[in-house]
Design a protein around this motif. Sequence first.
Motif, PDB file in Angstrom:
ATOM      1  N   PRO A  78     -40.000   4.170  63.275  1.00 52.85           N
ATOM      2  CA  PRO A  78     -40.039   5.329  64.181  1.00 52.85           C
ATOM      3  C   PRO A  78     -41.154   6.301  63.814  1.00 52.85           C
ATOM      4  CG  PRO A  78     -38.223   5.529  62.632  1.00 52.85           C
ATOM      5  CD  PRO A  78     -38.796   4.161  62.434  1.00 52.85           C
ATOM      6  N   VAL A  79     -41.698   6.922  64.840  1.00 52.35           N
ATOM      7  CA  VAL A  79     -42.757   7.918  64.681  1.00 52.35           C
ATOM      8  C   VAL A  79     -42.399   9.120  65.548  1.00 52.35           C
ATOM      9  CG1 VAL A  79     -45.219   8.419  64.935  1.00 52.35           C
ATOM     10  CG2 VAL A  79     -44.477   6.095  64.342  1.00 52.35           C
ATOM     11  N   LEU A  80     -42.583  10.310  65.004  1.00 48.72           N
ATOM     12  CA  LEU A  80     -42.345  11.541  65.754  1.00 48.72           C
ATOM     13  C   LEU A  80     -43.668  12.298  65.855  1.00 48.72           C
ATOM     14  CD1 LEU A  80     -40.659  13.672  67.139  1.00 48.72           C
ATOM     15  CD2 LEU A  80     -39.813  14.410  64.890  1.00 48.72           C
ATOM     16  N   TYR A  81     -44.162  12.417  67.080  1.00 49.62           N
ATOM     17  CA  TYR A  81     -45.481  13.016  67.333  1.00 49.62           C
ATOM     18  C   TYR A  81     -45.281  14.391  67.954  1.00 49.62           C
ATOM     19  CZ  TYR A  81     -50.476  12.916  68.588  1.00 49.62           C
ATOM     20  OH  TYR A  81     -51.833  13.170  68.679  1.00 49.62           O
ATOM     21  N   PHE A  82     -45.632  15.447  67.209  1.00 50.08           N
ATOM     22  CA  PHE A  82     -45.566  16.814  67.711  1.00 50.08           C
ATOM     23  C   PHE A  82     -46.891  17.128  68.396  1.00 50.08           C
ATOM     24  CE2 PHE A  82     -42.403  16.679  64.391  1.00 50.08           C
ATOM     25  CZ  PHE A  82     -41.347  17.410  64.924  1.00 50.08           C
ATOM     26  N   SER A  83     -46.853  17.234  69.721  1.00 50.09           N
ATOM     27  CA  SER A  83     -48.071  17.406  70.507  1.00 50.09           C
ATOM     28  C   SER A  83     -48.123  18.821  71.081  1.00 50.09           C
ATOM     29  CB  SER A  83     -48.124  16.380  71.639  1.00 50.09           C
ATOM     30  OG  SER A  83     -49.286  16.550  72.408  1.00 50.09           O
ATOM     31  N   ALA A 167     -35.735  20.204  62.668  1.00 51.21           N
ATOM     32  CA  ALA A 167     -34.598  19.839  63.513  1.00 51.21           C
ATOM     33  C   ALA A 167     -34.893  18.576  64.320  1.00 51.21           C
ATOM     34  CB  ALA A 167     -34.255  20.998  64.449  1.00 51.21           C
ATOM     35  N   ALA A 168     -36.122  18.464  64.818  1.00 54.23           N
ATOM     36  CA  ALA A 168     -36.496  17.274  65.585  1.00 54.23           C
ATOM     37  C   ALA A 168     -36.523  16.036  64.697  1.00 54.23           C
ATOM     38  CB  ALA A 168     -37.856  17.488  66.245  1.00 54.23           C
ATOM     39  N   ILE A 169     -36.993  16.181  63.472  1.00 52.19           N
ATOM     40  CA  ILE A 169     -36.994  15.058  62.530  1.00 52.19           C
ATOM     41  C   ILE A 169     -35.565  14.586  62.272  1.00 52.19           C
ATOM     42  CG2 ILE A 169     -37.485  14.378  60.141  1.00 52.19           C
ATOM     43  CD1 ILE A 169     -39.879  16.341  60.248  1.00 52.19           C
ATOM     44  N   THR A 170     -34.655  15.541  62.081  1.00 45.96           N
ATOM     45  CA  THR A 170     -33.248  15.198  61.857  1.00 45.96           C
ATOM     46  C   THR A 170     -32.677  14.450  63.061  1.00 45.96           C
ATOM     47  OG1 THR A 170     -32.932  17.115  60.417  1.00 45.96           O
ATOM     48  CG2 THR A 170     -30.954  16.148  61.406  1.00 45.96           C
ATOM     49  N   ALA A 171     -33.040  14.887  64.269  1.00 45.60           N
ATOM     50  CA  ALA A 171     -32.542  14.239  65.480  1.00 45.60           C
ATOM     51  C   ALA A 171     -33.030  12.800  65.580  1.00 45.60           C
ATOM     52  CB  ALA A 171     -32.980  15.033  66.710  1.00 45.60           C
ATOM     53  N   VAL A 172     -34.305  12.582  65.266  1.00 46.09           N
ATOM     54  CA  VAL A 172     -34.857  11.221  65.319  1.00 46.09           C
ATOM     55  C   VAL A 172     -34.222  10.342  64.254  1.00 46.09           C
ATOM     56  CG1 VAL A 172     -36.954   9.840  64.983  1.00 46.09           C
ATOM     57  CG2 VAL A 172     -37.033  11.914  66.385  1.00 46.09           C
ATOM     58  N   ARG A 173     -34.004  10.902  63.082  1.00 44.17           N
ATOM     59  CA  ARG A 173     -33.375  10.128  62.006  1.00 44.17           C
ATOM     60  C   ARG A 173     -31.960   9.716  62.398  1.00 44.17           C
ATOM     61  NH1 ARG A 173     -33.997  12.547  56.188  1.00 44.17           N
ATOM     62  NH2 ARG A 173     -33.179  14.354  57.292  1.00 44.17           N
ATOM     63  N   GLU A 174     -31.231  10.591  63.079  1.00 41.59           N
ATOM     64  CA  GLU A 174     -29.878  10.253  63.519  1.00 41.59           C
ATOM     65  C   GLU A 174     -29.897   9.188  64.617  1.00 41.59           C
ATOM     66  OE1 GLU A 174     -28.228  13.985  64.646  1.00 41.59           O
ATOM     67  OE2 GLU A 174     -27.780  14.597  62.576  1.00 41.59           O
ATOM     68  N   LEU A 175     -30.914   9.231  65.477  1.00 43.22           N
ATOM     69  CA  LEU A 175     -31.015   8.261  66.573  1.00 43.22           C
ATOM     70  C   LEU A 175     -31.430   6.876  66.083  1.00 43.22           C
ATOM     71  CD1 LEU A 175     -32.753  10.426  69.323  1.00 43.22           C
ATOM     72  CD2 LEU A 175     -30.507   9.360  69.507  1.00 43.22           C
ATOM     73  N   THR A 176     -32.315   6.844  65.089  1.00 46.30           N
ATOM     74  CA  THR A 176     -32.895   5.564  64.669  1.00 46.30           C
ATOM     75  C   THR A 176     -32.314   5.033  63.370  1.00 46.30           C
ATOM     76  OG1 THR A 176     -34.698   6.641  63.419  1.00 46.30           O
ATOM     77  CG2 THR A 176     -35.075   6.193  65.772  1.00 46.30           C
ATOM     78  N   GLY A 177     -31.672   5.890  62.610  1.00 47.44           N
ATOM     79  CA  GLY A 177     -31.114   5.469  61.338  1.00 47.44           C
ATOM     80  C   GLY A 177     -32.107   5.467  60.196  1.00 47.44           C
ATOM     81  N   THR A 178     -33.319   5.960  60.451  1.00 44.62           N
ATOM     82  CA  THR A 178     -34.320   6.012  59.387  1.00 44.62           C
ATOM     83  C   THR A 178     -35.262   7.176  59.635  1.00 44.62           C
ATOM     84  OG1 THR A 178     -35.979   4.718  58.162  1.00 44.62           O
ATOM     85  CG2 THR A 178     -35.970   4.478  60.552  1.00 44.62           C
ATOM     86  N   VAL A 179     -35.930   7.611  58.588  1.00 45.32           N
ATOM     87  CA  VAL A 179     -36.815   8.763  58.698  1.00 45.32           C
ATOM     88  C   VAL A 179     -38.117   8.352  59.379  1.00 45.32           C
ATOM     89  CG1 VAL A 179     -37.879   8.407  56.422  1.00 45.32           C
ATOM     90  CG2 VAL A 179     -37.824  10.696  57.412  1.00 45.32           C
ATOM     91  N   PRO A 180     -38.660   9.188  60.264  1.00 47.51           N
ATOM     92  CA  PRO A 180     -39.890   8.815  60.969  1.00 47.51           C
ATOM     93  C   PRO A 180     -41.150   9.252  60.235  1.00 47.51           C
ATOM     94  CG  PRO A 180     -39.047  10.854  61.885  1.00 47.51           C
ATOM     95  CD  PRO A 180     -38.075  10.435  60.803  1.00 47.51           C
ATOM     96  N   LEU A 181     -42.235   8.571  60.554  1.00 49.23           N
ATOM     97  CA  LEU A 181     -43.560   9.111  60.257  1.00 49.23           C
ATOM     98  C   LEU A 181     -43.746  10.329  61.144  1.00 49.23           C
ATOM     99  CD1 LEU A 181     -46.593   9.054  59.293  1.00 49.23           C
ATOM    100  CD2 LEU A 181     -47.001   7.489  61.213  1.00 49.23           C
ATOM    101  N   VAL A 182     -44.247  11.423  60.585  1.00 55.24           N
ATOM    102  CA  VAL A 182     -44.410  12.670  61.342  1.00 55.24           C
ATOM    103  C   VAL A 182     -45.890  12.939  61.562  1.00 55.24           C
ATOM    104  CG1 VAL A 182     -44.003  15.165  61.346  1.00 55.24           C
ATOM    105  CG2 VAL A 182     -42.263  13.609  60.426  1.00 55.24           C
ATOM    106  N   VAL A 183     -46.260  13.202  62.825  1.00 53.12           N
ATOM    107  CA  VAL A 183     -47.626  13.559  63.177  1.00 53.12           C
ATOM    108  C   VAL A 183     -47.604  14.934  63.824  1.00 53.12           C
ATOM    109  CG1 VAL A 183     -49.689  12.936  64.485  1.00 53.12           C
ATOM    110  CG2 VAL A 183     -48.230  11.128  63.546  1.00 53.12           C
ATOM    111  N   VAL A 184     -48.431  15.850  63.327  1.00 49.94           N
ATOM    112  CA  VAL A 184     -48.502  17.209  63.870  1.00 49.94           C
ATOM    113  C   VAL A 184     -49.895  17.428  64.445  1.00 49.94           C
ATOM    114  CG1 VAL A 184     -48.305  19.678  63.372  1.00 49.94           C
ATOM    115  CG2 VAL A 184     -46.811  18.043  62.191  1.00 49.94           C
TER     116      VAL A 184
END
Length: 329
Positions: A78-83, A167-184
Amino acid sequence: MDHQLMTVGASLARSDERMLTGRNAAGRVWKTGFAGLDPIIGGGMRAGSLILLAGPQGLGKSTFALQVARNNAATGRPVLYFSYEHDAEDLTQKLIALEAGELDESDQVRITSIRSIFDDLWVSSLEHRLESVPSGVDALARVAHYSEQLFVHRSTGTRTDLSAIEAAITAVRELTGTVPLVVVDYLQKVKSGHEDEMARTTEIVEGLKDLAIDIGAPVLAIAAADKEALRSGKRMRANDLRGSSALAYEADVVLVLNNKFDIVARHHLTYDLGNAERFRDYAVLTVEKNRFGRDGATLQFRTRFDQGRFEAEGTEVKEQLIDERVFRD
């Protein structure tokens, strides 16, 4: 025991457990997917590290970061991209252009064509519309394959602060079961309570570094350049990052993009100006700081911004580079 405290013995036990269960280095490293870069920075972006990506305007920082995000999502991570500057549809269009550009041997794919398809008023499915683009349908299938692993957070400078990012990272971790790569994208636009730019930047960069350590994943953040440095015509370096000396100090890896034509040594241009024109099609990525290996390395990547991408095969720069840009816009 306080969760912030850990003995070396507990750390050894955790490492041993990781190795016995097969969750060793691969789980601690996120590849950028750019050949030549990963070996230099310790195999890839390491857990708990803060990586800064900087460069003058128009050098493809967001394109590079999105390509790194896609490379990881395509592997199932998983990847979380803050745009802060682009919405999800705009990024989706770039991803389709990227995929089609890599697939199409005729070299006819253009991101402008992809965008016009999204904007066209005629009623039809996206797949049907993309039939007019070389490799468009296959590109859509590729994006669909990793689409549920790539999360886009539409961020704003008035709402999205460090707490919102966490908070968004926590939400993604709960959805996917693993911590995401974070891009800001990008650091200086993260909301802060400070009015002073230096204090604001210090708060954000220290917060992102702490966050990377806390979640056990890399944070890749785009950093803006100091306007004075750009106006002076200098080759951009780590000390030209805007806002605070904490940027270079806190970061584990600092990557800076420059256009090759601007920074190649003068004699290469003076004696072979015609041949040097091809340098305009390449970005030079300098590893300005690297806690996981050697710094000072310079790699060149061909830019295909007409297709929303970089070519992934990077090679070391052979020409001599200078600190001052040879020509100014």
